[in-house]
Every structure is written in structure tokens, then in C-alpha cells.
Design an enzyme around this catalytic site. Structure first.
Site, PDB file in Angstrom:
ATOM      1  N   THR A   1      73.653  69.283  21.113  1.00 12.02           N
ATOM      2  CA  THR A   1      73.961  69.327  22.544  1.00 12.02           C
ATOM      3  C   THR A   1      74.107  70.743  23.079  1.00 12.02           C
ATOM      4  OG1 THR A   1      76.315  69.107  22.015  1.00 12.02           O
ATOM      5  CG2 THR A   1      75.140  67.076  22.602  1.00 12.02           C
ATOM      6  N   ARG A   2      73.792  70.885  24.371  1.00 12.69           N
ATOM      7  CA  ARG A   2      74.050  72.091  25.148  1.00 12.69           C
ATOM      8  C   ARG A   2      74.495  71.655  26.546  1.00 12.69           C
ATOM      9  NH1 ARG A   2      72.739  73.740  20.832  1.00 12.69           N
ATOM     10  NH2 ARG A   2      71.692  75.678  20.246  1.00 12.69           N
TER      11      ARG A   2
ATOM     12  N   CYS B   1      76.297  79.264  15.048  1.00  6.55           N
ATOM     13  CA  CYS B   1      75.139  79.525  15.888  1.00  6.55           C
ATOM     14  C   CYS B   1      75.082  81.039  16.087  1.00  6.55           C
ATOM     15  CB  CYS B   1      75.316  78.810  17.232  1.00  6.55           C
ATOM     16  SG  CYS B   1      73.918  78.949  18.354  1.00  6.55           S
TER      17      CYS B   1
ATOM     18  N   HIS C   1      69.372  75.246  17.473  1.00  4.03           N
ATOM     19  CA  HIS C   1      69.685  74.003  16.762  1.00  4.03           C
ATOM     20  C   HIS C   1      70.948  73.353  17.353  1.00  4.03           C
ATOM     21  CE1 HIS C   1      71.960  77.214  14.819  1.00  4.03           C
ATOM     22  NE2 HIS C   1      72.862  76.306  14.511  1.00  4.03           N
TER      23      HIS C   1
ATOM     24  N   LYS D   1      69.369  76.017  28.403  1.00  7.60           N
ATOM     25  CA  LYS D   1      69.109  75.153  29.565  1.00  7.60           C
ATOM     26  C   LYS D   1      67.928  75.623  30.400  1.00  7.60           C
ATOM     27  CE  LYS D   1      73.260  76.561  31.085  1.00  7.60           C
ATOM     28  NZ  LYS D   1      73.333  77.925  30.513  1.00  7.60           N
TER      29      LYS D   1
ATOM     30  N   HIS E   1      83.219  81.593  23.835  1.00  7.39           N
ATOM     31  CA  HIS E   1      81.905  82.125  24.212  1.00  7.39           C
ATOM     32  C   HIS E   1      81.750  83.586  23.777  1.00  7.39           C
ATOM     33  CE1 HIS E   1      78.135  81.786  26.263  1.00  7.39           C
ATOM     34  NE2 HIS E   1      78.418  82.667  27.200  1.00  7.39           N
TER      35      HIS E   1
ATOM     36  N   LYS F   1      83.438  68.944  21.085  1.00  2.01           N
ATOM     37  CA  LYS F   1      82.932  70.294  20.810  1.00  2.01           C
ATOM     38  C   LYS F   1      83.579  71.283  21.783  1.00  2.01           C
ATOM     39  CE  LYS F   1      78.312  72.518  20.799  1.00  2.01           C
ATOM     40  NZ  LYS F   1      76.880  72.126  20.903  1.00  2.01           N
TER      41      LYS F   1
END
Length: 388
Positions: A51-52, A317, A48, A350, A274, A270
Site C-alpha cells: 500500500t501507498r 523501504c 515494493h 502516487k 517520514h 501501518k
């Protein structure tokens, strides 16, 4: 069993990998069912958000190679549908100039002839205003990189699948999988059979695999997705050609910190850490660790002075990590007609179109388009518990 319950392939999990797998199967004229435990669209998994980052900047050649075709597949989907899914912004990669990871990424880009620009302290600020490059750091820009419109991409792949005759059944949790020459899949609403099954269930992969006697070394993390307010609106806007960025390591942490230009929320950038904290995907909100936000606040204060160093919006996420952070793309060790796509480790979105193609090929018993040895289950064999 009615004919409606029989398929060539059943794909379990309608995130980005499952949706593209189903789409590829439907393109091959296979009668395909895509099952999803939640009502679509939802924000419970890993696909969801608006953007990525899309990039070819990697420390491993095999990812950079796969992304070459992946860009073409994203562009092909845009042409087929007339929907804009990608915006080129470039990706600014920053890191200690002599560090192993940074130099490997830079060399991988050079070796694969990816268009790039190397930035030094002398020319950095003229190309990237409002960002401070740390002393001893260097930067390189992967010019081909950019932003994928994630929600839109997922909806588009699912829509194309349905146009080709594919069936999506959401709000149906899988309760059992019985392996065999024909696999039987039971859900909260029915029973289905198929010649092959593809499991792309993200954080719920092991829960489903337990029905087949297999467990993979997967760890589920909850990630805080943070948005930071611009002090001057537009300073870091996508329209001002501000790029996506990735800090390989820095003063605050040895883990990556990444960011995207302000786009989905006006005036908010954003920026995420990570890494996250171990979470149960069915009780994700019980995980309230904010140590990653403390790290990000220090980073924003030091390197992105045009942002207010307190997140204005925090979403979440889930990542599903493998021990080596490489994907699982393979057939089940003892059930060759059950195919597994899992452990995308926070960097798989991606690759959706190419992973869909590979999982489709595996489910049809074809030779995959790429060497899958980095992604095979056998690499975990010492640690993999099989009940079969």
C-alpha cells in the site's frame, strides 16, 4: 549487434516510475526495453509493499495540479485491466492550527477546490474515533485521498507494457552507459543500443549517472515501515472507514508521521516516520537505527490509544532524497537523449502514471505536459559535480 539489441528507448530500473515510463512509450508504439538489476518482483528498492497513500493534500500547487490528472490515469488503468488499484478512504491531515505547513496544505486544498472537511476539537471524535487530536491542533480531511495497492499497481503496469510488445529483462545489472547519438547500454548479460535512455534507478541513480559524468545531490535513507497491532480487532480497519492520516508536526517531531488503515495485515495498522537514516542501498541491513521507532512509540501512545505501542512487524523501504524534497524530472545537462527521473523523496509512488508520461515526453523530445521548472537539475547547479 543483432536487431534484438536495438531499441527506440531503454528504461533502466523497473520500479513504479520506470514501469510507467516504459508503458507510456509502448503505448506510443516505441520499441522499448525495461531493464531491472534484480529478479522481479523484489523488495530491495522503493516500489515494493502492498500500500501507498494517494492524496492531493500538498503544500505546493504544482503537486496538487499534477495529482488531478494522475487520479484519472490510475482510474484509466483500472478500467483497461479490470484490476482494482485504489480505495478511497480520505486522508486526515492534522497539525498545529497556526503552523505554516498545516495552514499551507489546508489553503492549497481550498484554493484548488479539492473536496474537504475541516474538523475541530468539537466535532473531531464523532468523525474520527480512536484518535486523539492534540490541544492546539486542527484537522482537515482530503476526501478524495485513499490507498493505492502498490504491488498490484506495479505488476499491472508491467503487464500492460508487455501486452503492448514491451520487453522486460530482469536480473540484468547495467555495467556501463556510453552516451552518443545512439546510447549504448551494457549489462551483466548483453549490450543494447537505443536512440534514448531513461534512468529511473531510485537509490542507484548516481551509480548509473557516474557513467555519464554526472552526480546529483541525492541522499539514500532506510525507512522503517512499522505495523502496529489493534487492541480491539477492526477499530482502525479500512472497512470501518478509518482514513489514512498525516501528522504534519507534533510533540515528538517536526517531521511528518503518516499512517494507513489496517488492510494488508489483518489487525495491523501501518504507521511510519517520514524520515530515516543514511544507508548504502547495497548494504541496507547494516543500518539498524531505531530512533524513528522510539518517536513512533511515543506518538502512538499519545494519539492512537487503540494500538499496542510496540510495532508487531517492521519492514524496510529506501527513500532517495533531494535537498528540497522535490523530484528530478529532466534531460541530462550534456546528453539530451538521456532522461533522468530520480529523487522522489518518499512521496513519488502516487505520481507514477504522470511521471511516466512526462519522462516519455522528454525521451521523445516533446514539450512536457507540465511546467518542469521545480524538477529541473539546474536548481542544483552550484552543488552538482560534472566531470564532463
Amino acid at each position: 549487434m543483432s536487431a534484438e539489441g536495438e531499441y527506440d528507448c531503454i528504461v533502466i530500473g523497473a520500479g513504479v516510475q520506470g514501469s510507467f515510463t516504459a508503458y507510456q512509450l509502448a503505448k506510443r508504439n516505441k520499441k522499448t526495453l525495461l531493464l531491472e538489476q534484480f529478479i522481479l518482483p523484489h523488495t530491495r528498492g522503493s516500489s515494493h509493499g502492498q500500500t501507498r497513500i494517494i492524496r492531493r493534500a500538498y503544500d505546493e500547487d504544482f503537486y496538487t495540479h499534477m495529482m488531478g490528472e494522475c487520479y484519472e490515469l490510475w482510474a484509466q488503468l483500472e478500467r483497461e485491466t479490470g484490476v482494482k488499484l485504489f480505495r478511497q478512504t480520505g486522508l486526515l491531515v492534522m497539525g498545529p492550527e497556526n503552523s505554516q505547513y498545516y495552514t499551507t496544505v489546508k489553503n492549497t486544498l481550498l484554493r484548488n477546490k479539492v473536496p474537504l472537511m475541516v474538523l475541530t476539537h468539537e466535532n473531531f471524535s464523532q468523525h474520527i474515533p480512536h484518535v486523539k487530536l492534540a490541544e492546539g491542533d486542527e484537522a482537515v480531511v482530503d476526501i478524495t485521498a485513499g490507498v493505492l495497492y502498490a504491488d498490484r499497481a506495479l505488476k499491472t503496469a508491467q503487464g500492460q507494457f508487455q501486452k503492448l510488445g514491451g520487453v522486460i529483462r530482469d536480473n540484468e545489472m547495467v555495467t556501463d552507459i556510453k552516451p552518443g547519438p545512439v546510447v549504448t547500454v551494457s549489462t551483466s548479460a548483453g549490450v543494447y543500443r537505443a536512440k534514448s535512455v531513461v534512468i529511473t534507478a531510485g537509490p542507484w541513480a548516481n551509480k548509473l549517472l557516474s557513467h555519464t559524468g554526472l552526480q546529483l545531490p541525492l541522499e539514500v535513507l532506510k525507512i522503517n515501515v512499522c505495523y502496529w497491532r489493534e487492541k480491539v480487532i477492526g477499530s482502525y480497519n479500512v472497512k470501518q472507514r478509518f482514513p489514512c492520516f498525516l501528522l504534519t508536526e507534533g510533540e515528538e517531531t517536526n517531521e511528518h508521521i503518516y499512517g494507513l488503515p489496517s488492510n494488508e495485515y489483518p489487525g495491523l495498522v501501518k504507521i511510519c516516520y517520514h524520515m530515516g537514516s543514511v544507508a548504502d542501498p547495497d548494504q541496507r541491513d547494516m543500518q539498524r537505527d531505531r530512533s524513528d521507532i522510539d518517536i513512533l512509540q511515543r506518538f502512538v501512545t499519545r494519539c492512537i490509544p487503540g494500538l499496542v505501542p510496540e510495532p508487531a512487524v517492521v519492514e524496510s523501504c529506501l527513500y532517495t532524497l533531494t535537498p528540497d524534497r522535490h523530484f528530478v524530472i529532466d534531460t541530462h545537462p550534456t546528453c539530451s537523449n538521456i532522461v533522468i527521473g530520480a529523487g522522489f523523496s518518499g512521496h513519488g509512488f502516487k505520481f507514477g502514471p504522470i511521471i511516466g508520461k512526462l519522462l516519455c515526453e522528454l525521451s521523445l523530445g516533446e514539450t512536457p505536459s507540465y511546467d518542469l521548472s521545480p524538477f529541473r537539475i539546474r536548481r542544483f547547479l552550484e552543488n552538482t559535480k560534472s566531470a564532463l
